[in-house]
Design a protein around this motif. Structure first.
Motif, PDB file in Angstrom:
ATOM      1  N   VAL A 180      -3.946  -4.880   2.117  1.00  0.00           N
ATOM      2  CA  VAL A 180      -4.573  -4.730   3.432  1.00  0.00           C
ATOM      3  C   VAL A 180      -4.634  -3.229   3.717  1.00  0.00           C
ATOM      4  O   VAL A 180      -3.666  -2.509   3.474  1.00  0.00           O
ATOM      5  N   HIS A 181      -5.755  -2.743   4.204  1.00  0.00           N
ATOM      6  CA  HIS A 181      -5.910  -1.299   4.416  1.00  0.00           C
ATOM      7  C   HIS A 181      -6.924  -1.075   5.529  1.00  0.00           C
ATOM      8  O   HIS A 181      -7.834  -1.875   5.697  1.00  0.00           O
ATOM      9  N   ILE A 182      -6.756   0.008   6.291  1.00  0.00           N
ATOM     10  CA  ILE A 182      -7.823   0.326   7.253  1.00  0.00           C
ATOM     11  C   ILE A 182      -9.052   0.752   6.466  1.00  0.00           C
ATOM     12  O   ILE A 182      -8.951   1.286   5.362  1.00  0.00           O
ATOM     13  N   GLU A 183     -10.212   0.501   7.048  1.00  0.00           N
ATOM     14  CA  GLU A 183     -11.456   0.725   6.308  1.00  0.00           C
ATOM     15  C   GLU A 183     -11.664   2.194   5.957  1.00  0.00           C
ATOM     16  O   GLU A 183     -12.235   2.507   4.914  1.00  0.00           O
ATOM     17  N   GLN A 184     -11.255   3.096   6.810  1.00  0.00           N
ATOM     18  CA  GLN A 184     -11.471   4.544   6.616  1.00  0.00           C
ATOM     19  C   GLN A 184     -12.944   4.915   6.628  1.00  0.00           C
ATOM     20  O   GLN A 184     -13.352   5.890   5.995  1.00  0.00           O
ATOM     21  N   GLY A 185     -13.749   4.099   7.290  1.00  0.00           N
ATOM     22  CA  GLY A 185     -15.168   4.392   7.406  1.00  0.00           C
ATOM     23  C   GLY A 185     -15.705   3.676   8.635  1.00  0.00           C
ATOM     24  O   GLY A 185     -14.976   2.942   9.301  1.00  0.00           O
ATOM     25  N   SER A 243       0.871  -1.165   0.000  1.00  0.00           N
ATOM     26  CA  SER A 243       0.000   0.000   0.000  1.00  0.00           C
ATOM     27  C   SER A 243       0.915   1.223   0.000  1.00  0.00           C
ATOM     28  O   SER A 243       2.117   1.072  -0.198  1.00  0.00           O
ATOM     29  N   HIS A 244       0.360   2.405   0.237  1.00  0.00           N
ATOM     30  CA  HIS A 244       1.172   3.615   0.095  1.00  0.00           C
ATOM     31  C   HIS A 244       1.719   4.113   1.427  1.00  0.00           C
ATOM     32  O   HIS A 244       1.094   3.935   2.464  1.00  0.00           O
ATOM     33  N   TYR A 245       2.903   4.742   1.389  1.00  0.00           N
ATOM     34  CA  TYR A 245       3.448   5.319   2.633  1.00  0.00           C
ATOM     35  C   TYR A 245       3.385   6.835   2.668  1.00  0.00           C
ATOM     36  O   TYR A 245       3.729   7.447   3.674  1.00  0.00           O
ATOM     37  N   TYR A 262      -2.116   5.182  10.044  1.00  0.00           N
ATOM     38  CA  TYR A 262      -2.341   3.809   9.571  1.00  0.00           C
ATOM     39  C   TYR A 262      -2.798   3.732   8.116  1.00  0.00           C
ATOM     40  O   TYR A 262      -2.650   2.695   7.473  1.00  0.00           O
ATOM     41  N   ASP A 263      -3.364   4.814   7.602  1.00  0.00           N
ATOM     42  CA  ASP A 263      -3.821   4.859   6.214  1.00  0.00           C
ATOM     43  C   ASP A 263      -2.641   4.535   5.299  1.00  0.00           C
ATOM     44  O   ASP A 263      -1.647   5.258   5.300  1.00  0.00           O
ATOM     45  N   GLY A 264      -2.752   3.445   4.551  1.00  0.00           N
ATOM     46  CA  GLY A 264      -1.675   3.045   3.658  1.00  0.00           C
ATOM     47  C   GLY A 264      -0.594   2.250   4.356  1.00  0.00           C
ATOM     48  O   GLY A 264      -0.284   1.120   3.988  1.00  0.00           O
ATOM     49  N   ARG A 265      -0.063   2.813   5.440  1.00  0.00           N
ATOM     50  CA  ARG A 265       1.090   2.197   6.100  1.00  0.00           C
ATOM     51  C   ARG A 265       0.795   0.807   6.655  1.00  0.00           C
ATOM     52  O   ARG A 265       1.660  -0.070   6.653  1.00  0.00           O
ATOM     53  N   GLU A 324       3.516   7.054  -3.556  1.00  0.00           N
ATOM     54  CA  GLU A 324       2.585   8.165  -3.696  1.00  0.00           C
ATOM     55  C   GLU A 324       1.215   7.648  -4.102  1.00  0.00           C
ATOM     56  O   GLU A 324       1.085   6.911  -5.072  1.00  0.00           O
ATOM     57  N   GLU A 325       0.183   8.064  -3.344  1.00  0.00           N
ATOM     58  CA  GLU A 325      -1.181   7.689  -3.712  1.00  0.00           C
ATOM     59  C   GLU A 325      -2.105   8.873  -3.537  1.00  0.00           C
ATOM     60  O   GLU A 325      -3.106   9.001  -4.212  1.00  0.00           O
ATOM     61  N   GLU A 326      -1.770   9.774  -2.600  1.00  0.00           N
ATOM     62  CA  GLU A 326      -2.723  10.794  -2.164  1.00  0.00           C
ATOM     63  C   GLU A 326      -2.723  12.067  -3.009  1.00  0.00           C
ATOM     64  O   GLU A 326      -3.672  12.852  -2.958  1.00  0.00           O
ATOM     65  N   GLY A 327      -1.663  12.327  -3.760  1.00  0.00           N
ATOM     66  CA  GLY A 327      -1.668  13.498  -4.642  1.00  0.00           C
ATOM     67  C   GLY A 327      -1.460  14.836  -3.964  1.00  0.00           C
ATOM     68  O   GLY A 327      -1.844  15.874  -4.499  1.00  0.00           O
ATOM     69  N   GLY A 360     -10.797   5.261  -3.005  1.00  0.00           N
ATOM     70  CA  GLY A 360      -9.854   4.699  -3.979  1.00  0.00           C
ATOM     71  C   GLY A 360      -8.626   4.157  -3.258  1.00  0.00           C
ATOM     72  O   GLY A 360      -8.276   4.623  -2.187  1.00  0.00           O
ATOM     73  N   HIS A 361      -7.993   3.151  -3.810  1.00  0.00           N
ATOM     74  CA  HIS A 361      -6.788   2.577  -3.213  1.00  0.00           C
ATOM     75  C   HIS A 361      -5.840   2.155  -4.325  1.00  0.00           C
ATOM     76  O   HIS A 361      -6.240   2.040  -5.482  1.00  0.00           O
ATOM     77  N   ASP A 362      -4.576   1.857  -3.944  1.00  0.00           N
ATOM     78  CA  ASP A 362      -3.607   1.398  -4.938  1.00  0.00           C
ATOM     79  C   ASP A 362      -4.135   0.194  -5.717  1.00  0.00           C
ATOM     80  O   ASP A 362      -3.827   0.031  -6.899  1.00  0.00           O
TER      81      ASP A 362
HETATM   82 ZN   LIG Z   1      -4.876   4.887   1.765  1.00  0.00          ZN
END
Ligand SMILES: [Zn+2]
Length: 584
Positions: free
Chosen positions: A363-368, A253-255, A264-267, A298-301, A530-532
């Motif tokens: 694997v990613h945190i849900e973010q919701g 995932s993205h760092y 935790y988002d991405g990491r 890079e994922e977030e722009g 959106g995710h990688d």
């Molecule tokens: Zn993310």
């Protein structure tokens, strides 16, 4: 004598209740009811069962449970009247060393909270690795939650009680988290490196970003992987199979982070597989395929307003024109990459050959808040929603607010209001559909002038394109009808459209099976963000495992949380998935 899960499964119901009586304050009915659901395949399954009993209890029972808890640093604590468990936890959080000011603040918060909700404030003050929340963090959380609604707050207190019980159970069974604690520790280490002094911002190719990349590479190396950092800054670790020329299963995932983001988002999606590989390597266990972990750069722009730089390079779709794009300081991407020691002429070499790749699993945190609401630590993603974005401009007639009769107006804002409410209504009709008007303006508006113009944005997402497109058609038709009736000019501009990325059923099935073997109820959900994996889906089959997000599901925010226990469950599922992995 240490209590084991096996013993808890075999002993009488009375002994079971007796052994677990300390998990929940003065509420033996909880282990009593869970006893009937034995045997439990895993400790995680036992935790789920106990939490399920609380969730299914009557509100009266739930309130009884909450009220059985002492106030934080309250009178009972000062008088030494707490249960042994509570005393230890409050002491570990430093609540026995409050200053007079802090005590006064907590006293006021306790009183205000009790008056508003009719039950005491509950917070799991002991941290995931034993080091608890600071007194400042406790007071900040207390103040924030005092502003909540009553039903939300009762649910939050019950979740905190579940968290407290979970940590007490770990202690009782001396259950060491094999992965969760490491994942949390590593998140703290790189979470401290930021472009800004007082929050977490890790933008593309900044010092903090490069330091993070170097640390990820070091951890991958220690875990027994072959490691490199590629020309766009992706950190790539390969855990080689014992079979020569094996294909690779990709994960990662993205760092990078958003501005003022969470840890935790991405990491999580990078650190969790590193911890798992470290375990495999220590055991000398090899997989029948290469496992490649990619820390996408890079994922977030944030810095160059262009997202998915890392994953687009991996699928061979990096847009070379972006190299000339400048950031807010006028530094081009080419300059930033070159200064970091990267050779931009080699970017094309980052692309993987689809035939060398088995699949991509993120694997990613849900973010919701969905898993939090369901009381589940993990979920299996079915599809990453595709989105459509529009700018809508409405033109009415600006005229005098006092002299123009109501029936003779061409009010652009009133038309916009109808459209906003329609978006809410239409998108509320289907489960995976969401619609948002995030921008709404009356340009040059005045208090005494009827709005002559109004601008609004539309963001419509769904797990499948047909559902989304049907909603978009209805919304645009409705906007036209509203404007025709009100004699308002309408201009609609599409600014973005991305197709949904469905997860591959053969991978979803295997993640679901691993979830079930972990003793966790399988819950499938779409990803609204959106995710990688969305980019990787253009090259190979993808799937995603979500980990529950705490704090009401907040993400892209410093309040974003994840527990060590949920990270542990996710890692156990991921490890089991790897061990049982069947190629297509
Ligand atoms: Zn993310």
């Amino acid at each position: 004598m240490t209590i084991t899960l096996d013993h808890l499964n075999r002993c009488g119901a009375e002994e079971f209740t007796q052994l677990l009586h300390g998990l929940y304050e003065h509420s033996p009915w909880i282990p009593e009811r869970a006893a009937a659901q034995r045997p439990f395949a895993t400790i995680a399954a036992l935790k789920q069962s106990l939490q399920g009993v609380v969730r299914q209890a009557t509100e009266e029972e739930q309130l009884g449970l909450v009220r059985a808890h002492p106030e934080l640093a309250g009178k009972a604590a000062l008088a030494g009247e707490l249960t042994a468990e509570s005393t230890g936890e409050q002491a570990q959080a430093g609540l026995t060393h409050c200053s007079a000011d802090e005590l006064a603040t907590l006293h006021k918060l306790n009183a205000g909270y009790n008056a508003k909700f009719g039950f005491p404030f509950i917070l799991a003050v002991k941290g995931p690795t034993g080091n608890g929340l600071s007194r400042q963090e406790i007071i900040a959380a207390f103040s924030r939650r005092l502003r909540s609604q009553r039903d939300d707050e009762l649910a939050e207190c019950l979740r905190q009680i579940g968290r407290i019980a979970e940590m007490r159970l770990n202690q009782l069974l001396q259950a060491e988290l094999q992965f969760g604690a490491t994942i949390m520790e590593w998140s703290e280490v790189i979470g401290a490196w930021s472009d800004d002094a007082d929050n977490l911002t890790c933008a593309y190719m900044t010092d903090a970003h490069r330091k993070t990349a170097a640390q990820l590479a070091a951890w991958m190396k220690e875990a027994g992987m072959e490691v490199s950092i590629d020309p766009v800054g992706n950190v790539v670790g390969r855990y080689k199979s014992d079979k020569p020329d094996a294909k690779a299963l990709l994960t990662g995932s993205h760092y990078d982070t958003v501005r003022n983001g969470g840890k935790y988002d991405g990491r999580e999606g990078i650190l969790l597989p590193i911890a798992v590989v470290k375990h495999l390597n220590e055991r000398g266990e090899r997989l029948p395929f290469d496992l490649e972990i990619i820390g996408f750069s890079e994922e977030e722009g944030v810095r160059y307003q262009s997202t998915f730089l890392g994953s687009n390079a991996v699928i061979g779709q990096f847009d070379m024109a972006l190299l000339d794009k400048a950031d807010a300081q006028g530094i081009t991407m080419r300059e930033a990459l070159t200064a970091a020691g990267h050779d931009v002429s080699k970017i094309a070499s980052v692309a993987r050959k689809p035939e060398d790749v088995l699949a991509f699993v993120e694997v990613h945190i849900e973010q919701g808040p969905v898993l939090l609401g369901k009381g589940l630590p993990t979920g299996v993603v079915t599809s990453i929603a595709g989105s459509c974005r529009y700018q809508v401009e409405l033109t009415g007639l600006a005229s005098h607010a006092g002299t123009t009769p109501m029936i003779m107006r061409k009010d652009a804002a009133a038309a916009a209001a109808e459209i906003v409410l329609y978006v809410e209504d239409r998108c509320g009709r289907e489960r995976s559909l969401v619609g948002t008007v995030g921008q709404l303006q009356v340009p040059d508006g005045s208090v005494n002038v009827i709005p002559g113009a109004c601008k609004l944005s539309l963001d419509i997402r769904a797990a499948d394109d047909a559902t989304r497109d049907a909603a978009v058609t209805d919304i645009l038709n409705q906007a036209e009808a509203v404007c025709a009736r009100r004699q308002i000019g309408l201009k609609i501009t599409k600014i973005m459209q991305a197709p949904a990325a469905p997860c591959a059923p053969w991978l979803v099935k295997q993640l679901a099976a691993a979830t079930e073997r972990a003793g966790i109820e399988v819950f499938e959900l779409p990803s609204g963000a959106g995710h990688d994996a969305m980019a990787l889906a253009r090259m190979t089959d993808v799937a995603m495992l979500f980990t529950r997000c705490g704090s009401g599901g907040i993400s892209h925010n410093p309040l974003e949380t994840m527990t060590a226990d949920d990270a542990e469950v996710s890692a156990q599922i991921f490890l089991d998935f790897l061990r049982q992995f069947q190629t297509k």
